[in-house]
Design a protein around this motif. Structure first.
Motif, PDB file in Angstrom:
ATOM      1  N   TYR A   1       0.878  -1.121  -0.090  1.00 32.06           N
ATOM      2  CA  TYR A   1      -0.047   0.010   0.077  1.00 32.06           C
ATOM      3  C   TYR A   1       0.814   1.371  -0.153  1.00 32.06           C
ATOM      4  O   TYR A   1       1.861   1.356   0.722  1.00 32.06           O
ATOM      5  CB  TYR A   1      -0.921   0.022   1.199  1.00 32.06           C
ATOM      6  N   PHE A   2       0.358   2.233  -0.782  1.00 31.92           N
ATOM      7  CA  PHE A   2       1.454   3.319  -1.061  1.00 31.92           C
ATOM      8  C   PHE A   2       0.433   4.573  -1.090  1.00 31.92           C
ATOM      9  O   PHE A   2      -0.682   4.658  -1.371  1.00 31.92           O
ATOM     10  CB  PHE A   2       2.098   3.374  -2.111  1.00 31.92           C
ATOM     11  N   PHE A   3       1.156   5.709  -0.954  1.00 34.02           N
ATOM     12  CA  PHE A   3       0.423   7.163  -1.313  1.00 34.02           C
ATOM     13  C   PHE A   3       1.219   7.607  -2.310  1.00 34.02           C
ATOM     14  O   PHE A   3       2.476   7.467  -2.579  1.00 34.02           O
ATOM     15  CB  PHE A   3       0.573   8.202  -0.013  1.00 34.02           C
ATOM     16  N   GLU A   4       0.351   8.147  -3.307  1.00 27.51           N
ATOM     17  CA  GLU A   4       1.082   8.811  -4.560  1.00 27.51           C
ATOM     18  C   GLU A   4       2.046   9.935  -4.254  1.00 27.51           C
ATOM     19  O   GLU A   4       2.900  10.105  -4.994  1.00 27.51           O
ATOM     20  CB  GLU A   4      -0.017   9.263  -5.411  1.00 27.51           C
ATOM     21  N   SER A   5       1.634  10.796  -3.152  1.00 25.62           N
ATOM     22  CA  SER A   5       2.514  11.762  -2.597  1.00 25.62           C
ATOM     23  C   SER A   5       3.923  11.240  -2.423  1.00 25.62           C
ATOM     24  O   SER A   5       4.711  12.029  -2.472  1.00 25.62           O
ATOM     25  CB  SER A   5       1.819  12.692  -1.645  1.00 25.62           C
ATOM     26  N   ASP A   6       4.206  10.007  -2.062  1.00 26.40           N
ATOM     27  CA  ASP A   6       5.242   9.631  -1.672  1.00 26.40           C
ATOM     28  C   ASP A   6       6.077   8.812  -2.796  1.00 26.40           C
ATOM     29  O   ASP A   6       7.165   8.592  -2.630  1.00 26.40           O
ATOM     30  CB  ASP A   6       5.111   8.572  -0.655  1.00 26.40           C
ATOM     31  N   ASN A   7       5.354   8.875  -3.881  1.00 24.04           N
ATOM     32  CA  ASN A   7       5.930   8.270  -4.998  1.00 24.04           C
ATOM     33  C   ASN A   7       5.931   9.056  -6.427  1.00 24.04           C
ATOM     34  O   ASN A   7       5.020   8.610  -7.196  1.00 24.04           O
ATOM     35  CB  ASN A   7       5.293   6.747  -5.121  1.00 24.04           C
ATOM     36  N   PRO A   8       6.592  10.206  -6.472  1.00 18.98           N
ATOM     37  CA  PRO A   8       6.340  10.900  -7.667  1.00 18.98           C
ATOM     38  C   PRO A   8       6.950  10.295  -9.040  1.00 18.98           C
ATOM     39  O   PRO A   8       6.212  10.624  -9.895  1.00 18.98           O
ATOM     40  CB  PRO A   8       7.280  12.164  -7.291  1.00 18.98           C
ATOM     41  N   LEU A   9       7.630   9.338  -8.947  1.00 23.60           N
ATOM     42  CA  LEU A   9       8.052   8.627  -9.953  1.00 23.60           C
ATOM     43  C   LEU A   9       7.442   7.081  -9.994  1.00 23.60           C
ATOM     44  O   LEU A   9       8.210   6.101 -10.546  1.00 23.60           O
ATOM     45  CB  LEU A   9       9.588   8.488 -10.171  1.00 23.60           C
ATOM     46  N   LEU A  10       6.111   7.064  -9.804  1.00 24.20           N
ATOM     47  CA  LEU A  10       5.644   5.885  -9.572  1.00 24.20           C
ATOM     48  C   LEU A  10       5.728   5.203 -11.045  1.00 24.20           C
ATOM     49  O   LEU A  10       5.819   3.707 -10.957  1.00 24.20           O
ATOM     50  CB  LEU A  10       4.082   6.001  -9.126  1.00 24.20           C
ATOM     51  N   ASP A  11       5.199   5.671 -11.766  1.00 20.42           N
ATOM     52  CA  ASP A  11       5.100   4.968 -13.360  1.00 20.42           C
ATOM     53  C   ASP A  11       6.642   4.340 -13.474  1.00 20.42           C
ATOM     54  O   ASP A  11       6.561   3.046 -14.082  1.00 20.42           O
ATOM     55  CB  ASP A  11       4.665   5.863 -14.302  1.00 20.42           C
ATOM     56  N   GLU A  12       7.866   5.165 -13.577  1.00 21.00           N
ATOM     57  CA  GLU A  12       8.984   4.711 -14.107  1.00 21.00           C
ATOM     58  C   GLU A  12       9.414   3.557 -12.937  1.00 21.00           C
ATOM     59  O   GLU A  12       9.935   2.504 -13.584  1.00 21.00           O
ATOM     60  CB  GLU A  12       9.829   5.804 -13.899  1.00 21.00           C
ATOM     61  N   ASN A  13       9.182   3.786 -11.675  1.00 24.45           N
ATOM     62  CA  ASN A  13       9.779   2.697 -10.858  1.00 24.45           C
ATOM     63  C   ASN A  13       8.785   1.483 -11.049  1.00 24.45           C
ATOM     64  O   ASN A  13       9.448   0.278 -10.657  1.00 24.45           O
ATOM     65  CB  ASN A  13       9.575   3.500  -9.322  1.00 24.45           C
ATOM     66  N   PHE A  14       7.604   1.602 -11.300  1.00 23.09           N
ATOM     67  CA  PHE A  14       6.869   0.492 -11.485  1.00 23.09           C
ATOM     68  C   PHE A  14       7.354  -0.455 -12.466  1.00 23.09           C
ATOM     69  O   PHE A  14       7.416  -1.585 -12.531  1.00 23.09           O
ATOM     70  CB  PHE A  14       5.148   0.465 -11.624  1.00 23.09           C
ATOM     71  N   ASP A  15       7.705   0.248 -13.737  1.00 23.00           N
ATOM     72  CA  ASP A  15       8.168  -0.517 -14.632  1.00 23.00           C
ATOM     73  C   ASP A  15       9.467  -1.193 -14.492  1.00 23.00           C
ATOM     74  O   ASP A  15       9.521  -2.372 -15.169  1.00 23.00           O
ATOM     75  CB  ASP A  15       8.346   0.583 -15.835  1.00 23.00           C
ATOM     76  N   GLU A  16      10.337  -0.617 -13.551  1.00 23.28           N
ATOM     77  CA  GLU A  16      11.545  -1.434 -13.335  1.00 23.28           C
ATOM     78  C   GLU A  16      11.292  -2.588 -12.459  1.00 23.28           C
ATOM     79  O   GLU A  16      11.811  -3.588 -12.624  1.00 23.28           O
ATOM     80  CB  GLU A  16      12.346  -0.294 -12.403  1.00 23.28           C
ATOM     81  N   ILE A  17      10.228  -2.428 -11.600  1.00 23.41           N
ATOM     82  CA  ILE A  17       9.906  -3.558 -10.698  1.00 23.41           C
ATOM     83  C   ILE A  17       9.213  -4.673 -11.824  1.00 23.41           C
ATOM     84  O   ILE A  17       9.438  -5.938 -11.641  1.00 23.41           O
ATOM     85  CB  ILE A  17       8.793  -3.098  -9.927  1.00 23.41           C
ATOM     86  N   ARG A  18       8.383  -4.421 -12.685  1.00 23.42           N
ATOM     87  CA  ARG A  18       7.795  -5.206 -13.613  1.00 23.42           C
ATOM     88  C   ARG A  18       8.962  -5.883 -14.393  1.00 23.42           C
ATOM     89  O   ARG A  18       8.900  -7.131 -14.741  1.00 23.42           O
ATOM     90  CB  ARG A  18       7.161  -4.170 -14.627  1.00 23.42           C
ATOM     91  N   LYS A  19      10.162  -5.136 -14.916  1.00 16.87           N
ATOM     92  CA  LYS A  19      11.003  -5.821 -15.523  1.00 16.87           C
ATOM     93  C   LYS A  19      11.793  -6.779 -14.937  1.00 16.87           C
ATOM     94  O   LYS A  19      12.590  -7.872 -15.479  1.00 16.87           O
ATOM     95  CB  LYS A  19      12.001  -4.696 -16.098  1.00 16.87           C
ATOM     96  N   ILE A  20      11.679  -6.762 -13.428  1.00 16.91           N
ATOM     97  CA  ILE A  20      12.694  -7.761 -12.670  1.00 16.91           C
ATOM     98  C   ILE A  20      11.435  -8.828 -12.283  1.00 16.91           C
ATOM     99  O   ILE A  20      12.144  -9.944 -12.283  1.00 16.91           O
ATOM    100  CB  ILE A  20      13.147  -6.841 -11.301  1.00 16.91           C
ATOM    101  N   LEU A  21      10.364  -8.611 -11.936  1.00 20.80           N
ATOM    102  CA  LEU A  21       9.848  -9.673 -11.609  1.00 20.80           C
ATOM    103  C   LEU A  21       9.086 -10.471 -12.448  1.00 20.80           C
ATOM    104  O   LEU A  21       8.863 -11.745 -12.259  1.00 20.80           O
ATOM    105  CB  LEU A  21       8.483  -9.031 -10.367  1.00 20.80           C
ATOM    106  N   VAL A  22       8.458  -9.900 -13.759  1.00 19.64           N
ATOM    107  CA  VAL A  22       7.777 -10.862 -14.810  1.00 19.64           C
ATOM    108  C   VAL A  22       8.873 -11.788 -15.006  1.00 19.64           C
ATOM    109  O   VAL A  22       8.512 -13.172 -15.120  1.00 19.64           O
ATOM    110  CB  VAL A  22       7.546  -9.826 -15.819  1.00 19.64           C
ATOM    111  N   PRO A  23      10.188 -11.450 -15.384  1.00 15.06           N
ATOM    112  CA  PRO A  23      10.919 -12.645 -15.772  1.00 15.06           C
ATOM    113  C   PRO A  23      11.273 -13.722 -14.574  1.00 15.06           C
ATOM    114  O   PRO A  23      11.603 -15.023 -15.024  1.00 15.06           O
ATOM    115  CB  PRO A  23      12.399 -12.059 -16.311  1.00 15.06           C
TER     116      PRO A  23
END
Length: 357
Positions: free
Chosen positions: A36-58
């Motif tokens: 669970y997160f607050f958007e205000s604490d994650n200004p780079l949410l889209d970019e950081n989530f994509d990095e998570i996706r690149k690590i976890l999906v494979p």
């Protein structure tokens, strides 16, 4: 079947997500982990989530962004999947080549003079003037999907060609996406890549087909059907004769252009469905239903069963398009222009009654 996410890799998943996302609570469940997160604490949410996706999906996990009364990233374990061998792609490619050569040879019969090598020249014409240009357009279309998917680190299969030894020789081709689509931007661009590439490949072939049509004259006047040509032909000043047999290459390019129009219909799992789902998000379902009704309308008004089959095909594959992993990521103006270009392509390649008997 849902797969339990708890395993020895639990700490790996938690540390990966927390290294990119500032979360205030973690909920560990046998089927998922939620951060669970607050958007205000994650200004780079889209970019950081994509990095998570690149690590976890494979690594065998699927992360997804969920927003509502509470915002969270949900990670589930990916079910194991068995993919077909590349030999299936090769076999289907060969069968589709044979299928299109055979169908092309039927149309070539009106342009080959009877003689000792009549059957050979029919097959040769079918290969050169029908199979090659049609397979080239379809191949370019699917290769573009494949390359753009790989650019977004989305695993995709090589093209599967579908043989159909009747009328056009093939039911087309498709690329199977083996990873979930990361966000709306990727969904738009992966969906649009194929129609744009196929459309651009068709344009020079249109003129080349017209040249060969003028050089190779028909030897009989057997006209099994007449084509209705879309607006793009008039825009380029190409006016095809209608009271003579259709030259095989003219028909092949026409099929390629018609396939572009069909794929751009914004419904379900068609390329147009990917594009509008990427651009409009969850609101795209409205267009899905409108264009599904449009297909049934065309089938009734023009008495053309092709639209009925396409409507049923859309329903069979799923009318409502599934969301991207991050369905809340903002799209860029470039993708809006891509969508507008695809709309213009649809307008100039579409014809409501493709073939007149």
């Amino acid at each position: 079947m849902e797969v339990k996410v708890q395993s020895d890799d639990l700490e790996y998943v938690v540390s990966t997500v927390r290294s990119y996302i500032n979360s205030y609570e973690t909920d560990v469940n046998p089927l998922y982990i939620r951060f669970y997160f607050f958007e205000s604490d994650n200004p780079l949410l889209d970019e950081n989530f994509d990095e998570i996706r690149k690590i976890l999906v494979p690594s065998g996990y699927i992360p997804a962004v969920i927003k509502g009364p509470e915002n969270y990233i949900e990670v589930t374990r990916r079910p194991k999947e068995n993919y077909r061998s590349i030999y299936v792609n090769i076999i289907m490619l060969v069968l589709t080549l044979l299928s299109t050569v055979y169908v092309g040879s039927i149309y070539a019969a009106s342009f080959v003079r009877p003689g000792p090598y009549y059957e050979f020249y029919k097959l040769l014409y079918g290969f050169v003037f029908f199979s090659l240009p049609l397979m080239f357009i379809l191949g370019i279309h699917e290769t573009a999907h494949y390359l753009v998917a790989r650019r977004y680190r989305v695993n995709a299969s090589l093209p599967f060609f579908i043989p159909f030894p009747y009328i056009i020789g093939t039911f087309g081709a498709f690329v199977s996406l083996r990873d979930p689509i990361p966000d709306r931007k990727a969904m738009t661009e992966i969906g649009a890549a194929g129609p744009i590439a196929g459309f651009l490949a068709s344009i020079p072939l249109m003129f080349l087909a017209q040249y060969f049509e003028k050089v190779i004259k028909p030897v009989n006047n057997v006209i099994p059907f007449q084509l209705n040509y879309p607006l793009i032909y008039k825009l380029f000043g190409i006016f095809e004769p209608v009271k003579v047999p259709v030259f095989p290459m003219v028909f092949a390019v026409w099929v390629g252009i018609f396939a572009t129009a069909m794929n751009l219909i914004p419904a379900g799992q068609l390329d147009g469905g990917h594009i509008v789902r990427g651009l409009l998000g969850s609101r795209a379902y409205i267009l899905n239903y409108i264009f599904l009704g449009f297909l049934f309308y065309l089938a009734i008004v023009y008495n053309y069963l092709g639209w009925l089959f396409l409507a049923l095909f859309v329903i069979f594959l799923g009318l409502v398009h599934p969301p991207a992993l991050n369905d809340y990521a903002r799209i860029k103006m470039r993708d809006v222009f891509i969508g507008i270009f695809c709309l213009l392509m649809f307008i100039i390649t579409f014809t409501p009654l493709p073939i007149k008997p």
